[in-house]
Scaffold this motif. Structure first.
Motif, PDB file in Angstrom:
ATOM      1  N   VAL A   1     -30.926 -24.816 -23.067  1.00  0.00           N
ATOM      2  CA  VAL A   1     -30.234 -23.739 -22.362  1.00  0.00           C
ATOM      3  C   VAL A   1     -29.150 -23.213 -23.288  1.00  0.00           C
ATOM      4  O   VAL A   1     -28.330 -23.982 -23.791  1.00  0.00           O
ATOM      5  CB  VAL A   1     -29.600 -24.241 -21.050  1.00  0.00           C
ATOM      6  N   THR A   2     -29.133 -21.917 -23.521  1.00  0.00           N
ATOM      7  CA  THR A   2     -28.140 -21.326 -24.423  1.00  0.00           C
ATOM      8  C   THR A   2     -26.983 -20.738 -23.631  1.00  0.00           C
ATOM      9  O   THR A   2     -27.137 -20.352 -22.466  1.00  0.00           O
ATOM     10  CB  THR A   2     -28.767 -20.221 -25.296  1.00  0.00           C
ATOM     11  N   ILE A   3     -25.840 -20.636 -24.268  1.00  0.00           N
ATOM     12  CA  ILE A   3     -24.655 -20.096 -23.598  1.00  0.00           C
ATOM     13  C   ILE A   3     -24.856 -18.626 -23.262  1.00  0.00           C
ATOM     14  O   ILE A   3     -24.300 -18.112 -22.282  1.00  0.00           O
ATOM     15  CB  ILE A   3     -23.391 -20.301 -24.480  1.00  0.00           C
ATOM     16  N   ASP A   4     -25.687 -17.916 -24.039  1.00  0.00           N
ATOM     17  CA  ASP A   4     -25.914 -16.490 -23.800  1.00  0.00           C
ATOM     18  C   ASP A   4     -26.597 -16.221 -22.461  1.00  0.00           C
ATOM     19  O   ASP A   4     -26.427 -15.144 -21.883  1.00  0.00           O
ATOM     20  CB  ASP A   4     -26.771 -15.890 -24.928  1.00  0.00           C
ATOM     21  N   GLU A   5     -27.400 -17.180 -21.974  1.00  0.00           N
ATOM     22  CA  GLU A   5     -28.108 -16.960 -20.715  1.00  0.00           C
ATOM     23  C   GLU A   5     -27.396 -17.586 -19.514  1.00  0.00           C
ATOM     24  O   GLU A   5     -27.849 -17.444 -18.377  1.00  0.00           O
ATOM     25  CB  GLU A   5     -29.535 -17.504 -20.811  1.00  0.00           C
ATOM     26  N   THR A   6     -26.269 -18.248 -19.765  1.00  0.00           N
ATOM     27  CA  THR A   6     -25.571 -18.947 -18.685  1.00  0.00           C
ATOM     28  C   THR A   6     -25.091 -17.996 -17.597  1.00  0.00           C
ATOM     29  O   THR A   6     -25.222 -18.280 -16.398  1.00  0.00           O
ATOM     30  CB  THR A   6     -24.376 -19.748 -19.238  1.00  0.00           C
ATOM     31  N   ASP A   7     -24.538 -16.859 -17.985  1.00  0.00           N
ATOM     32  CA  ASP A   7     -24.019 -15.917 -16.989  1.00  0.00           C
ATOM     33  C   ASP A   7     -25.123 -15.458 -16.041  1.00  0.00           C
ATOM     34  O   ASP A   7     -24.907 -15.352 -14.823  1.00  0.00           O
ATOM     35  CB  ASP A   7     -23.375 -14.709 -17.673  1.00  0.00           C
ATOM     36  N   ASN A   8     -26.317 -15.197 -16.573  1.00  0.00           N
ATOM     37  CA  ASN A   8     -27.411 -14.755 -15.715  1.00  0.00           C
ATOM     38  C   ASN A   8     -27.902 -15.880 -14.810  1.00  0.00           C
ATOM     39  O   ASN A   8     -28.290 -15.639 -13.662  1.00  0.00           O
ATOM     40  CB  ASN A   8     -28.570 -14.219 -16.555  1.00  0.00           C
ATOM     41  N   ILE A   9     -27.889 -17.113 -15.318  1.00  0.00           N
ATOM     42  CA  ILE A   9     -28.275 -18.253 -14.483  1.00  0.00           C
ATOM     43  C   ILE A   9     -27.312 -18.389 -13.305  1.00  0.00           C
ATOM     44  O   ILE A   9     -27.727 -18.551 -12.149  1.00  0.00           O
ATOM     45  CB  ILE A   9     -28.291 -19.553 -15.312  1.00  0.00           C
ATOM     46  N   LEU A  10     -26.017 -18.312 -13.588  1.00  0.00           N
ATOM     47  CA  LEU A  10     -25.006 -18.433 -12.527  1.00  0.00           C
ATOM     48  C   LEU A  10     -25.104 -17.262 -11.549  1.00  0.00           C
ATOM     49  O   LEU A  10     -24.992 -17.439 -10.331  1.00  0.00           O
ATOM     50  CB  LEU A  10     -23.613 -18.508 -13.134  1.00  0.00           C
ATOM     51  N   LYS A  11     -25.315 -16.066 -12.082  1.00  0.00           N
ATOM     52  CA  LYS A  11     -25.462 -14.895 -11.224  1.00  0.00           C
ATOM     53  C   LYS A  11     -26.674 -15.053 -10.307  1.00  0.00           C
ATOM     54  O   LYS A  11     -26.619 -14.726  -9.115  1.00  0.00           O
ATOM     55  CB  LYS A  11     -25.614 -13.636 -12.085  1.00  0.00           C
ATOM     56  N   SER A  12     -27.765 -15.577 -10.841  1.00  0.00           N
ATOM     57  CA  SER A  12     -28.992 -15.763 -10.058  1.00  0.00           C
ATOM     58  C   SER A  12     -28.803 -16.825  -8.985  1.00  0.00           C
ATOM     59  O   SER A  12     -29.300 -16.683  -7.857  1.00  0.00           O
ATOM     60  CB  SER A  12     -30.153 -16.148 -10.989  1.00  0.00           C
ATOM     61  N   PHE A  13     -28.068 -17.897  -9.320  1.00  0.00           N
ATOM     62  CA  PHE A  13     -27.800 -18.933  -8.320  1.00  0.00           C
ATOM     63  C   PHE A  13     -26.932 -18.360  -7.207  1.00  0.00           C
ATOM     64  O   PHE A  13     -27.176 -18.605  -6.018  1.00  0.00           O
ATOM     65  CB  PHE A  13     -27.116 -20.143  -8.954  1.00  0.00           C
ATOM     66  N   GLY A  14     -25.913 -17.581  -7.589  1.00  0.00           N
ATOM     67  CA  GLY A  14     -25.050 -16.958  -6.588  1.00  0.00           C
ATOM     68  C   GLY A  14     -25.833 -16.014  -5.687  1.00  0.00           C
ATOM     69  O   GLY A  14     -25.614 -15.964  -4.466  1.00  0.00           O
ATOM     70  N   ALA A  15     -26.766 -15.255  -6.263  1.00  0.00           N
ATOM     71  CA  ALA A  15     -27.593 -14.343  -5.474  1.00  0.00           C
ATOM     72  C   ALA A  15     -28.498 -15.114  -4.521  1.00  0.00           C
ATOM     73  O   ALA A  15     -28.736 -14.686  -3.385  1.00  0.00           O
ATOM     74  CB  ALA A  15     -28.424 -13.459  -6.407  1.00  0.00           C
TER      75      ALA A  15
END
Length: 337
Positions: free
Chosen positions: A223-237
């Motif tokens: 898991v790269t730091i660049d994709e972390t924001d999208n992972i968190l956004k997707s979990f929040g959604a």
């Protein structure tokens, strides 16, 4: 349940899987379940996957259908196949894995007999390193039988999050959350979390039916730091989506448990060590913002799985979590969901 000619639609997304694809397809086409269909989506492969798929489609025209698309990722490939599927249930197979000949017959039989929305089978995790194989049997501790979910839906996060050892009523699978930009990892977990409020009965098979191969260089590797924001956004959604389909506020506690398991530990262990501190900081902010209150399940229940989650939450609260990437092999032994 509605009568249909097809009992199970088996969905196989394929991207550059030529090396293992033929063994996968052979195991799927050997299934003893007769009333089934196989839908393969070639997700813009650049190797010989398309050639292999087209050959199998010609060989099994009554059973296998192939769609060729541009590369959009496994989430979009599965969505396309779901829309095309005609089965009562849908199952998913990764193109580099294999399955037992009677897996889908067993799963469908027990699910249909109990009018269950989902069936789950145990599986073999086959870890390949240095030319050697280590085989572990997992998801076999739930026993053989029926789980009437009822008020015990807080246990959902402790089911393994893969789609490939499950069959799901197609009508329920179609209700999964939709993403404009699906995450590359944790997509199975988010898919399942988004449909669990519709699931009230699950059947289990303790005999392993699926062979899950763990190989280097796959999407599961890092898991790269660049994709972390999208992972968190997707979990929040996904959390928001769950709140929209159920008015039971206890699902907040369920989503928090899932967040600590997947975001807090599982994905952290797949981060590059040099990026782990950044990842932890982002996750801490997310957890504090999304789950500020008290979780009655983690505070009150004595179940060993909840003790593990409480431990993870404590580590985030005290800062001990920053040591986890450097103690990876020990943590995996202690915290095994």
């Amino acid at each position: 349940m509605e009568d249909r000619d097809i009992n199970v639609s088996i969905i196989i997304p394929v991207y550059n899987g030529a090396r293992y694809l033929e063994n996968c397809l052979k195991s799927v086409m050997r299934q003893t379940l007769k009333e089934m269909e196989v839908i393969c989506v070639d997700d813009g492969s650049t190797d010989d996957s398309a050639v292999i798929l087209d050959r199998y489609e010609r060989q099994y025209p009554e059973k296998l259908t192939v769609f060729h698309t541009e590369n959009q990722g496994v989430w979009k490939a599965r969505e396309l196949a779901l829309e095309k599927a005609q089965g009562i249930y849908v199952g998913f197979v990764d193109c580099d894995d294999q399955i037992e000949d009677d897996m889908y017959e067993k799963m469908f039989t027990i699910a249909a007999a109990n009018r269950a929305e989902m069936a789950v089978t145990a599986y073999q995790r086959i870890v390949e390193t240095g030319g050697k194989q280590k085989i572990l049997v997992e998801m076999n501790t739930w026993g053989k039988g029926l789980w009437e979910v009822g008020n015990e839906f807080y246990r959902f996060p402790f089911l393994n999050t893969a789609l490939w050892n499950k069959i799901i009523l197609r009508d329920i699978a179609l209700k999964h959350i939709k993403f404009e930009r699906p995450p590359r990892v944790a997509e199975d977990a988010l898919f399942l979390l988004s449909i669990y409020p519709y699931v009230h009965c699950i059947t289990f098979l303790p005999e392993p039916g699926y062979w899950y191969y763990v190989r280097g260089g796959t999407a599961m590797s890092c898991v790269t730091i660049d994709e972390t924001d999208n992972i968190l956004k997707s979990f929040g959604a996904t959390k928001k989506y769950v709140y929209e389909i159920t008015d039971d506020k206890r699902w907040n506690s369920v989503m928090e448990i899932a967040a600590y398991i997947h975001l807090g530990v599982s994905l952290l262990l797949r981060c590059r060590p040099e990026e782990s501190r950044q990842y932890i900081k982002k996750v801490k902010v997310f957890l504090k913002r999304e789950f500020p209150g008290r979780n009655s399940y983690m505070c009150c229940l004595r179940d060993k799985e909840f003790r593990k989650v409480r431990l993870v939450r404590l580590m985030y609260g005290t800062g001990v979590i920053y040591l986890i990437p450097y103690l990876k092999k020990y943590v995996i032994r202690i915290i095994k969901w």
